[in-house]
Design an enzyme around this catalytic site. Sequence first.
Site, PDB file in Angstrom:
ATOM      1  CE  LYS A   1      -4.088  -1.859  -0.141  1.00  0.00           C
ATOM      2  NZ  LYS A   1      -3.761  -3.176  -0.724  1.00  0.00           N
TER       3      LYS A   1
HETATM    4  C1  LIG Z   1      -9.892  -2.657  -1.839  1.00  0.00           C
HETATM    5  C2  LIG Z   1      -9.287  -3.378  -0.665  1.00  0.00           C
HETATM    6  N1  LIG Z   1      -9.980  -3.456   0.472  1.00  0.00           N
HETATM    7  C3  LIG Z   1      -9.493  -4.083   1.555  1.00  0.00           C
HETATM    8  C4  LIG Z   1      -8.263  -4.667   1.533  1.00  0.00           C
HETATM    9  C5  LIG Z   1      -7.788  -5.403   2.737  1.00  0.00           C
HETATM   10  O1  LIG Z   1      -6.670  -4.821   3.295  1.00  0.00           O
HETATM   11  P1  LIG Z   1      -5.820  -5.592   4.402  1.00  0.00           P
HETATM   12  O2  LIG Z   1      -4.895  -6.535   3.689  1.00  0.00           O
HETATM   13  O3  LIG Z   1      -5.093  -4.489   5.112  1.00  0.00           O
HETATM   14  O4  LIG Z   1      -6.783  -6.294   5.275  1.00  0.00           O
HETATM   15  C6  LIG Z   1      -7.487  -4.610   0.373  1.00  0.00           C
HETATM   16  C7  LIG Z   1      -6.157  -5.221   0.356  1.00  0.00           C
HETATM   17  O5  LIG Z   1      -5.435  -5.296  -0.567  1.00  0.00           O
HETATM   18  C8  LIG Z   1      -8.015  -3.965  -0.757  1.00  0.00           C
HETATM   19  O6  LIG Z   1      -7.323  -3.918  -1.910  1.00  0.00           O
END
Ligand SMILES: Cc1ncc(COP(=O)(O)O)c(C=O)c1O
Length: 375
Positions: A181
């Site tokens: 990210k």
């Molecule tokens: C659009 C979106 N929402 C939620 C997430 C979930 O993030 P995390 O891996 O921090 O739980 C991601 C992860 O890549 C994502 O791309």
Amino acid sequence: MKVEFYKHNVGQQDIDNVVEVLNSLFLTTGEVVSEFEYKFSRYLDCRYTVGVTSCTAALHLSLLACGIGPGDEVITTPMTFIASANSVIHAGATPVFVDVEPETANINVDLIEGAITAKTKAILPVHLYGQMCDMKKIRAIADRYHLIIIEDAAHAIEASRDGIRPAQLGDAACFSFYATKNITSGEGGAVSTNNEEIAEKLKKLRLHGMSKGAADRYSKRYEHWDMEMLGWKYNMSNIQAALLLSQLGRIEQNWQRREQICEMYEEAFEEDSVVTCLKVLPNSKSARHLFTILVPPKRRDSIMGQFQESGIGVAVNFQAIHLLTFYRQTFGYERGMYPIAEKIGDSTITLPLYPKLSNEEVQYVIKVVKEVTTS
Ligand SMILES: Cc1ncc(COP(=O)(O)O)c(C=O)c1O
């Protein structure tokens, strides 16, 4: 030449900040997390941020904090990472999909009202690839039907649209600090909100529903705590926060470099007869998290393979969720139900995008994309 799909941007200063925490007494949720929460809220121009362990946790807890649970429906998009919809199921509710716009791949706001039923409690828009959904229109629909809005802003820390930023019109906005990210602590997440009640509830829900965190309990004299509700163990640590804090200081600088790279890609593919790019709308600042191209669906996998053979790291963001086995089996989804999301899911390839990418590497990616797609 080899061009990695992603290289993180953690530098010596970030490492020094983490070492400082490691040399201190307090590794778990404490003052460094509070400082990150304060500065992140200030960056977003919203009132509260609660640091958690992932965006998935952020989404899960936001839904719970807003009272969403069994029997409720939450409207979202099938063109996203599975976390967006899975978190609705984790909260005990049912995700209801609405198709997306062909130009942006974001939820088609004009289709939302048609999906609202007596059970609908919330809308969960996803600001895909870094471009925000039309939050003004979504807020108007939510107000008309008394719905909550939980924004999935995992891709969209730096974004704005019509002068609106994440967490400003939604009841809560959820962020990811996963390894790839725009700022990262390897794993991590946060919820930002202007609602004090939601923020207070989130602080308890991230730590088993306890009335006091470790920092409150041990700072002066030992203080007893109570368990006020059933929560989870999703609290961000000082180690994660230290890594995020110093990256937050150069978030705009890194965004500018990604913006330059995206503009190089867009210019190169503007007149291309095989490759299409999604659009960033004129009233919108995309956070430029992922750069995806669309190619003919029948050729997508072979084109992707040839990119990899030429040393270029690629990914698919994303397959339409409703076509994945669990969603088909659990909810009876079939191909044809969300045709735009399906088409994007079948056509999309994500190209490398990160501040460390050199102009030479970008030009190499462009050259390979052109050669492979025209062959
Ligand atoms: C659009 C979106 N929402 C939620 C997430 C979930 O993030 P995390 O891996 O921090 O739980 C991601 C992860 O890549 C994502 O791309």
